[in-house]
Design an enzyme around this catalytic site. Structure first.
Site, short mmCIF file in Angstrom:
data_model
loop_
_atom_site.label_atom_id
_atom_site.label_comp_id
_atom_site.label_asym_id
_atom_site.label_seq_id
_atom_site.Cartn_x
_atom_site.Cartn_y
_atom_site.Cartn_z
N MET A 155 21.52 43.52 21.76
CA MET A 155 21.63 43.58 23.22
C MET A 155 23.07 43.37 23.67
O MET A 155 23.37 42.47 24.45
CB MET A 155 20.68 42.53 23.81
CG MET A 155 20.17 42.81 25.20
SD MET A 155 19.80 44.52 25.55
CE MET A 155 18.34 44.35 26.53
N GLY A 156 23.96 44.22 23.17
CA GLY A 156 25.35 44.19 23.64
C GLY A 156 25.48 45.09 24.86
O GLY A 156 24.50 45.36 25.56
N ARG A 157 26.70 45.54 25.10
CA ARG A 157 26.95 46.37 26.29
C ARG A 157 26.05 47.61 26.34
O ARG A 157 25.45 47.91 27.36
CB ARG A 157 28.40 46.87 26.29
CG ARG A 157 29.46 45.83 26.45
CD ARG A 157 30.80 46.57 26.51
NE ARG A 157 31.91 45.66 26.38
CZ ARG A 157 32.37 45.20 25.22
NH1 ARG A 157 31.81 45.56 24.09
NH2 ARG A 157 33.38 44.37 25.18
N ILE A 158 26.00 48.34 25.21
CA ILE A 158 25.26 49.61 25.23
C ILE A 158 23.76 49.34 25.33
O ILE A 158 23.05 50.01 26.08
CB ILE A 158 25.62 50.49 24.00
CG1 ILE A 158 27.14 50.70 23.93
CG2 ILE A 158 24.91 51.83 24.07
CD1 ILE A 158 27.63 51.38 22.65
N THR A 236 21.70 55.32 17.38
CA THR A 236 23.01 55.84 17.82
C THR A 236 24.10 54.83 17.47
O THR A 236 25.19 54.87 18.05
CB THR A 236 23.02 56.11 19.34
OG1 THR A 236 22.56 54.95 20.02
CG2 THR A 236 22.16 57.29 19.72
N ARG A 238 24.98 52.96 13.76
CA ARG A 238 25.59 53.40 12.50
C ARG A 238 24.48 53.68 11.50
O ARG A 238 23.48 52.93 11.43
CB ARG A 238 26.52 52.31 11.92
CG ARG A 238 27.86 52.15 12.63
CD ARG A 238 28.79 53.35 12.42
NE ARG A 238 30.09 53.16 13.02
CZ ARG A 238 30.42 53.51 14.27
NH1 ARG A 238 29.54 54.09 15.06
NH2 ARG A 238 31.65 53.31 14.72
N GLU A 267 28.48 60.53 6.48
CA GLU A 267 28.83 61.52 7.50
C GLU A 267 30.06 62.31 7.04
O GLU A 267 30.98 61.71 6.51
CB GLU A 267 29.13 60.83 8.84
CG GLU A 267 27.89 60.17 9.40
CD GLU A 267 28.11 59.47 10.75
OE1 GLU A 267 29.22 59.59 11.32
OE2 GLU A 267 27.19 58.81 11.21
N HIS A 286 26.87 62.65 15.39
CA HIS A 286 27.65 61.49 15.86
C HIS A 286 28.41 61.83 17.16
O HIS A 286 29.64 61.79 17.20
CB HIS A 286 28.62 61.02 14.75
CG HIS A 286 29.01 59.58 14.91
ND1 HIS A 286 29.25 58.73 13.87
CD2 HIS A 286 29.20 58.83 16.03
CE1 HIS A 286 29.58 57.53 14.32
NE2 HIS A 286 29.56 57.57 15.63
#
Ligand code: GLV
Length: 320
Positions: A155-158, A236, A238, A267, A286
């Site tokens: 639950m960070g910024r994104i 979305t 890693r 990737e 990505h």
């Protein structure tokens, strides 16, 4: 004399010009080909600043060659491509570009959530492949987003921005984070639960955590087995956070319903990767932060961090 810096991929001229006001700039001029490792190894010997992307591995071996390096400015919020411990030991500052890509990445996360639940890519292919002969009651039916339970891991910024979008769909929002964030719970209308409960109860599990040794293969066979058969996994963050082989088997055997993936263990993903054979997987290369405005802001921010680093001012976004 201006400090020498190197940019590992072609970036917009305007930003190069801005850096040139302060630095002597050299740039790898290719847009779609990463700089070969041996070229980068030579370039770092003589520079004070490095502007790089997540496609470059800035490891101890490389840092050992970089005798004059003061700053590694990564044009990304994630910095798992950099050995930050080795940088710190050598007194090299590492910076990233948080904040400016939050909303754009949350948008893409939601786009994958919608695309997987309503089978958008599969349905589009169905039509284009000439298979659409009639309308029928259960044809290409998917899962509802409105009113469903969303589980956000990290639950960070994104993660918080994804929660805001989910509110508009009247979703019931659960989250798991290394440390509970009581201060955001009322404001965002989210509820903290342990990881296993989140996996068991969510209709959508969204991975939003950084990739660290602790989160490697965080979602593996055991965790996938906890998820509902109708559940959808979105990543979305890693690729290494999910055990791809276990994910493939869970999707193939209908143990979970679908996955939306922007990131992969390796990737670019190999065309032989079996995930690409599954109709219930939506894959994109990505592109989480890939809006024109956001990518320009990221490049500008990385340039500012770099300029501050080589001129011995404190950059705004220091990792170490
Ligand atoms: C992209 O994945 C980033 O970390 O900015």
């Amino acid at each position: 004399m201006k400090p020498k810096i190197f940019i590992t991929r072609k970036i917009p001229k305007r930003i190069v010009t801005q850096i040139e006001e302060v630095c002597e700039v050299e740039m790898w001029e290719e847009e779609d080909t990463p700089i070969p490792r041996e070229v980068l190894e030579k370039k770092v010997e003589d520079i004070e600043g490095l502007f790089c992307l997540l496609t470059e591995s800035i490891d101890e071996e490389l840092l050992n060659k970089a005798k004059k390096l003061k700053i590694v400015s990564n044009m990304a919020v994630g910095y798992n491509n950099i050995d930050v411990g080795a940088a710190k030991e050598r007194g090299i500052t590492v910076t990233n570009t948080p904040g400016v890509l939050t909303e754009t990445t949350a948008d893409l996360t939601f786009a994958l959530l919608m695309a997987t639940s309503r089978r958008i890519v599969e349905a589009s292919d169905y039509l284009r492949d000439g298979k659409w002969e009639t309308w029928s009651p259960m044809q290409l039916t998917g899962q509802d987003v409105y009113g469903a339970t969303l589980g956000i891991i990290g639950m960070g910024r994104i993660g918080q921005s994804v929660a805001k979008r989910a509110k508009g769909f009247d979703m019931n929002i659960l989250y798991y984070n290394q440390s509970r964030k009581t201060e955001i719970e009322d404001r965002l209308g989210v509820r903290y639960v342990e990881m296993d409960q989140l996996l068991q109860e969510s209709d959508f599990v969204v991975i939003m955590t950084p990739y660290t040794p602790e989160t490697e293969n965080l979602i593996a066979k055991r965790e996938l087995a906890f998820m509902k058969e109708s559940a959808i996994l979105i990543n979305t963050a890693r690729g290494g956070i999910v055990d791809e082989e276990a994910l493939y088997h869970a999707l193939k055997n209908n143990e979970i319903w679908a996955a939306g993936l922007d990131v992969f263990e390796t990737e670019p993903i190999s065309q032989e990767n079996p995930l690409l054979t599954l109709p219930n997987v939506v894959t994109v290369p990505h592109i989480g932060s890939a809006s024109i405005k956001t990518r320009l802001k990221m490049a500008e921010l990385a340039a500012e961090n770099l300029i501050n680093g080589v001129t011995d001012k404190k950059p705004a976004h220091v990792v170490v």
